[in-house]
Design a protein around this motif. Structure first.
Motif, PDB file in Angstrom:
ATOM      1  N   GLY A 190     -18.270 -13.721  -6.514  1.00 23.81           N
ATOM      2  CA  GLY A 190     -19.494 -12.936  -6.500  1.00 23.81           C
ATOM      3  C   GLY A 190     -20.301 -12.982  -7.772  1.00 23.81           C
ATOM      4  O   GLY A 190     -21.530 -12.943  -7.742  1.00 23.81           O
ATOM      5  N   ALA A 191     -19.647 -13.071  -8.933  1.00 27.08           N
ATOM      6  CA  ALA A 191     -20.376 -13.044 -10.207  1.00 27.08           C
ATOM      7  C   ALA A 191     -21.343 -14.211 -10.328  1.00 27.08           C
ATOM      8  O   ALA A 191     -22.442 -14.076 -10.882  1.00 27.08           O
ATOM      9  N   LYS A 192     -20.963 -15.384  -9.825  1.00 29.69           N
ATOM     10  CA  LYS A 192     -21.845 -16.549  -9.880  1.00 29.69           C
ATOM     11  C   LYS A 192     -22.609 -16.749  -8.577  1.00 29.69           C
ATOM     12  O   LYS A 192     -23.773 -17.134  -8.590  1.00 29.69           O
ATOM     13  N   ALA A 193     -21.933 -16.503  -7.465  1.00 27.91           N
ATOM     14  CA  ALA A 193     -22.580 -16.760  -6.175  1.00 27.91           C
ATOM     15  C   ALA A 193     -23.631 -15.712  -5.840  1.00 27.91           C
ATOM     16  O   ALA A 193     -24.588 -16.004  -5.120  1.00 27.91           O
ATOM     17  N   GLY A 194     -23.480 -14.486  -6.361  1.00 24.53           N
ATOM     18  CA  GLY A 194     -24.468 -13.451  -6.089  1.00 24.53           C
ATOM     19  C   GLY A 194     -25.860 -13.828  -6.557  1.00 24.53           C
ATOM     20  O   GLY A 194     -26.819 -13.777  -5.775  1.00 24.53           O
ATOM     21  N   PRO A 195     -26.038 -14.219  -7.837  1.00 24.92           N
ATOM     22  CA  PRO A 195     -27.362 -14.659  -8.274  1.00 24.92           C
ATOM     23  C   PRO A 195     -27.896 -15.846  -7.493  1.00 24.92           C
ATOM     24  O   PRO A 195     -29.100 -15.965  -7.260  1.00 24.92           O
ATOM     25  N   ALA A 196     -26.998 -16.755  -7.065  1.00 22.70           N
ATOM     26  CA  ALA A 196     -27.448 -17.889  -6.255  1.00 22.70           C
ATOM     27  C   ALA A 196     -27.911 -17.431  -4.885  1.00 22.70           C
ATOM     28  O   ALA A 196     -28.915 -17.915  -4.350  1.00 22.70           O
ATOM     29  N   ALA A 197     -27.181 -16.481  -4.297  1.00 22.73           N
ATOM     30  CA  ALA A 197     -27.528 -15.999  -2.958  1.00 22.73           C
ATOM     31  C   ALA A 197     -28.886 -15.323  -2.948  1.00 22.73           C
ATOM     32  O   ALA A 197     -29.713 -15.568  -2.064  1.00 22.73           O
ATOM     33  N   VAL A 198     -29.134 -14.462  -3.922  1.00 26.48           N
ATOM     34  CA  VAL A 198     -30.390 -13.722  -3.914  1.00 26.48           C
ATOM     35  C   VAL A 198     -31.583 -14.639  -4.173  1.00 26.48           C
ATOM     36  O   VAL A 198     -32.717 -14.342  -3.781  1.00 26.48           O
ATOM     37  N   ARG A 199     -31.350 -15.790  -4.821  1.00 29.52           N
ATOM     38  CA  ARG A 199     -32.411 -16.772  -5.041  1.00 29.52           C
ATOM     39  C   ARG A 199     -32.589 -17.735  -3.867  1.00 29.52           C
ATOM     40  O   ARG A 199     -33.496 -18.554  -3.861  1.00 29.52           O
ATOM     41  N   VAL A 248     -31.448  -8.492  -1.237  1.00 33.15           N
ATOM     42  CA  VAL A 248     -30.183  -8.341  -1.953  1.00 33.15           C
ATOM     43  C   VAL A 248     -29.253  -9.498  -1.601  1.00 33.15           C
ATOM     44  O   VAL A 248     -29.356 -10.101  -0.530  1.00 33.15           O
ATOM     45  N   ALA A 249     -28.351  -9.806  -2.519  1.00 33.11           N
ATOM     46  CA  ALA A 249     -27.334 -10.830  -2.277  1.00 33.11           C
ATOM     47  C   ALA A 249     -26.260 -10.263  -1.363  1.00 33.11           C
ATOM     48  O   ALA A 249     -25.746  -9.166  -1.590  1.00 33.11           O
ATOM     49  N   MET A 250     -25.896 -10.997  -0.305  1.00 35.94           N
ATOM     50  CA  MET A 250     -24.856 -10.576   0.631  1.00 35.94           C
ATOM     51  C   MET A 250     -23.828 -11.679   0.815  1.00 35.94           C
ATOM     52  O   MET A 250     -23.347 -11.919   1.926  1.00 35.94           O
ATOM     53  N   HIS A 251     -23.527 -12.374  -0.281  1.00 35.96           N
ATOM     54  CA  HIS A 251     -22.503 -13.415  -0.222  1.00 35.96           C
ATOM     55  C   HIS A 251     -21.125 -12.783  -0.094  1.00 35.96           C
ATOM     56  O   HIS A 251     -20.349 -13.120   0.800  1.00 35.96           O
ATOM     57  N   GLU A 252     -20.804 -11.863  -0.993  1.00 35.06           N
ATOM     58  CA  GLU A 252     -19.579 -11.095  -0.921  1.00 35.06           C
ATOM     59  C   GLU A 252     -19.721  -9.894  -1.851  1.00 35.06           C
ATOM     60  O   GLU A 252     -20.611  -9.836  -2.694  1.00 35.06           O
ATOM     61  N   GLY A 253     -18.829  -8.910  -1.698  1.00 35.12           N
ATOM     62  CA  GLY A 253     -18.858  -7.739  -2.562  1.00 35.12           C
ATOM     63  C   GLY A 253     -19.880  -6.710  -2.127  1.00 35.12           C
ATOM     64  O   GLY A 253     -20.374  -6.723  -1.004  1.00 35.12           O
ATOM     65  N   SER A 254     -20.204  -5.806  -3.041  1.00 30.54           N
ATOM     66  CA  SER A 254     -21.085  -4.684  -2.730  1.00 30.54           C
ATOM     67  C   SER A 254     -22.334  -4.709  -3.593  1.00 30.54           C
ATOM     68  O   SER A 254     -22.296  -5.107  -4.754  1.00 30.54           O
ATOM     69  N   VAL A 255     -23.430  -4.275  -2.988  1.00 28.55           N
ATOM     70  CA  VAL A 255     -24.697  -4.097  -3.694  1.00 28.55           C
ATOM     71  C   VAL A 255     -25.158  -2.670  -3.422  1.00 28.55           C
ATOM     72  O   VAL A 255     -25.133  -2.212  -2.283  1.00 28.55           O
ATOM     73  N   ALA A 256     -25.554  -1.962  -4.466  1.00 27.47           N
ATOM     74  CA  ALA A 256     -25.983  -0.579  -4.307  1.00 27.47           C
ATOM     75  C   ALA A 256     -26.991  -0.241  -5.386  1.00 27.47           C
ATOM     76  O   ALA A 256     -27.185  -0.991  -6.343  1.00 27.47           O
ATOM     77  N   GLY A 257     -27.648   0.905  -5.206  1.00 29.27           N
ATOM     78  CA  GLY A 257     -28.614   1.323  -6.197  1.00 29.27           C
ATOM     79  C   GLY A 257     -29.305   2.606  -5.825  1.00 29.27           C
ATOM     80  O   GLY A 257     -28.978   3.228  -4.800  1.00 29.27           O
ATOM     81  N   PRO A 258     -30.265   3.029  -6.628  1.00 31.96           N
ATOM     82  CA  PRO A 258     -30.993   4.269  -6.378  1.00 31.96           C
ATOM     83  C   PRO A 258     -31.708   4.192  -5.026  1.00 31.96           C
ATOM     84  O   PRO A 258     -31.987   3.096  -4.534  1.00 31.96           O
ATOM     85  N   PRO A 259     -31.999   5.332  -4.365  1.00 35.58           N
ATOM     86  CA  PRO A 259     -31.912   6.670  -4.951  1.00 35.58           C
ATOM     87  C   PRO A 259     -30.576   7.373  -4.821  1.00 35.58           C
ATOM     88  O   PRO A 259     -30.382   8.412  -5.430  1.00 35.58           O
TER      89      PRO A 259
END
Length: 626
Positions: free
Chosen positions: A51-60, A290-301
């Protein structure tokens, strides 16, 4: 897949080879392997915990492939093609008696068994043997071997609550059906996968926390373009991505930004690695990528920032949009991603607009104002995504979906609740109140026919099914009438009603079947009739909004096979019911929305409404499988 000259990143841990071996192999093929994702990166091969590397790739939007694809490239194969393997010789011939069939199975080399290749032929051979001789020792032996290999035999129909939505896979082979939790919320909901050609349930994931989708929300289930991943709105207000034929009950990736009383809406990217969800703070558009390769994405509110930061869209020039609302933020609902991945389309229900987003430019392409009549038919895009139809000021407007410019205007249908596009730019305008269905040529803007048929009312903003369906070739269509019958029309030339089917009963008989391949209709208690054509010419399928129990069924397959095996046995997951007071927007005109729509009455200022929006609770978190 082009490897020579490509900039490639290896992310995560691989199980069958080391990164050094992979790097040497890729460099030998002419690739340049880099340590991190950048603007020059062409593709990523991802293993476990990537996820640390693939997440930025996924969102792009950078293509991401798994270890199987990497191994195929290094072996000189095209990704997705299986490695050479010896044939499996254990499939009995239909002319064999039970003793010969058992001997064939016992003498077979089971190490050569490939689920994606051999499951269906073996199943058909055993079915023919059962038809001739009943259940034999050959059936028991094959079942034991497959169970030893990890297959799970289970009941085919495990819905506990009302069906909440469905989605056809892009290739037309599989139909995904989701359901809520029923009376036992902690038991979870169910995702079922049906094989369209046979009507069989070939896979199911039970105990989806909080249920799948929502009873009055459309497009809660969406497939990736390759049909391997499926995105669900689940647990009321979370978005998750599952392996469509995997056994895991927890999602591969999930996103959460707002606890509301209804799903906030989402669109799943064709690459299966990104999603468009509620979560922006731009002051204009409240949706982000948002990146949905693996793991979790969250944020406000309602959550602390987690995962790869999302991508927001820039505001359009002020002169491009004039709104009477004192709340400028738009929320896209009924959204979908274009097949080429370049656009996101959707309807901003609470600000009465149709919107097109440029994904690469991260900007709004166009905004079209819609009628504020909440009972009017919503905007609909043609299957080839070239045209858009919507009602406006008593007229039916057809526009170019790329530019938003009007291409044709026709007289409107005051009682229309569905605009249904068919092949070749044909448009059906279904008007249950007027008792007619207008047939329009959307490419030329010509009115062709008015059919005298009183259709059953539809709710396209709150359900995936419609009362009208085109055949795959556009030569015929089917309509569910207000009386519950199904009329089949020929529209190749002059309209002709070909036949009328009895339709779907509203009451459930003692031994009713849901989606039985031999049945002509499905039944459900207190249900609403809905219909669809399958991708196979001449094949018609109907379903109801509620499920019905099915007799015990046998299945022989292995998890994850292309024969589409049954999933894990039913289980439970913890969760808390949050289907409380809805927290969506009011109408700009100040009149309260109908309570069934899930909106608060207008009171107080915008800040007060934002506070009400966060009254729900965030879903229970669990580690995502890696």
């Amino acid at each position: 897949m082009i490897i020579s000259g490509s900039h490639i990143v290896l992310a995560g841990r691989f199980g069958r080879l080391s990164k050094d071996e992979a790097k040497r192999g890729l460099e030998a093929l002419g690739a340049k392997v880099t340590a991190s994702v950048s603007a020059k990166t062409d593709l990523v091969f991802a293993g476990a915990k990537s996820g640390a590397k693939a997440g930025p790739a996924a969102v792009r939007g950078i293509p991401i492939h798994d270890e199987d694809a990497l191994q195929a490239v290094l072996d000189g194969r095209e990704p997705g093609t299986p490695p050479p393997s010896p044939p499996f010789t254990g499939v009995p011939d239909e002319r064999m008696d039970p003793g010969q069939a058992l001997a064939t199975l016992e003498n077979a080399d089971w190490s050569a068994f490939r689920p994606e290749r051999d499951t269906v032929p073996l199943r058909e051979a055993l079915r023919a043997l059962e038809h001739a001789h009943g259940v034999t020792d050959a059936h028991r032996f094959a079942t034991a071997r497959l169970r030893a290999a990890g297959a799970l035999l289970r009941h085919a129909d495990v819905h506990h609550g009302e069906l909440t939505g469905h989605a056809l896979s892009p290739d037309g082979r599989h139909l995904a059906v989701g359901s809520g939790t029923g009376a036992d919320y902690d038991r979870g909901g169910v995702l079922q996968i049906f094989e369209v050609a046979t009507g069989r349930c070939v896979h199911a994931i039970d105990a989806v926390m909080g249920g799948v989708g929502f009873g009055d929300r459309a497009r809660c289930l969406q497939w990736s373009a390759d049909g391997t991943r499926i995105a669900l709105e689940y647990n009321t207000n979370a978005t998750g991505v599952w392996d469509a034929f995997g056994t895991a009950r927890e999602p591969i990736a999930d996103a959460f930004f707002l606890a509301s009383g209804r799903p906030p809406g989402m669109a799943f990217a064709p690459d299966g690695r990104r999603a468009f969800v509620y979560g922006g703070g731009s002051g204009f558009l409240r949706n982000v990528i948002v990146a949905m390769h693996e793991g979790s994405v969250a944020g406000p509110p309602d959550a602390h920032p987690e995962g790869t930061p999302p991508i927001e869209f820039r505001e359009p020039p002020e002169e491009s949009w004039e709104s009477e609302s004192d709340e400028p933020e738009h929320i896209l609902d009924r959204a979908f991603w274009s097949r080429d991945g370049s656009r996101i389309y959707g309807e901003a229900v609470y600000s009465h607009a149709a919107i097109s987003l440029d994904v690469d430019g991260q900007r709004v392409s166009w905004i079209l104002p819609l009628d504020e009549d909440e009972d009017a038919a919503p905007p609909e895009w043609s299957p080839d995504e070239r045209l858009l139809a919507y009602p406006r000021d008593g007229r039916l407007v057809v526009a170019d979906a790329l530019t938003g410019e009007t291409t044709a205007e026709l007289p409107g249908y005051p009682g229309a609740d569905v605009l249904c596009w068919g092949p070749g730019g044909r448009l059906a305008v279904v008007d249950p109140a007027g008792g007619i269905v207008g047939i329009i040529d959307g490419t030329t803007g010509e009115h062709r026919h008015d059919l005298n048929v009183r259709a059953s009312p539809s709710n396209p903003r709150g359900a995936d099914a419609r009362s009208w369906a085109w055949s795959p070739d556009g030569a015929r269509a089917a309509c569910v009438t207000a009386e519950g019958r199904i009329e089949i029309w020929s529209l190749a030339g002059q309209p002709e009603r070909l036949r009328v089917l009895d339709g779907i009963s509203r009451s459930r008989p003692p031994a009713a079947r849901c989606c039985s391949p031999a049945a002509t209709s499905a039944t459900g208690s207190g249900s609403t009739r809905r219909s669809r054509w399958t991708r196979r010419p001449g094949r018609w399928r109907s379903r109801t909004a509620r499920s019905s129990r099915r007799p015990a069924a046998r299945a022989i397959s292995t998890p994850g096979s292309a024969g589409r095996s049954p999933a894990a046995a039913p289980g439970r997951s913890a969760g808390a019911s949050r289907r409380s007071s809805p927290t969506r927007r009011t109408r700009a005109c100040g009149r309260p929305r109908r309570r069934a729509r899930g909106c608060w009455r207008r009171s107080g200022d915008a800040a007060a409404r934002r506070r009400r929006r966060g009254r729900g609770r965030r879903p229970t978190r669990r580690p995502s499988p890696t």
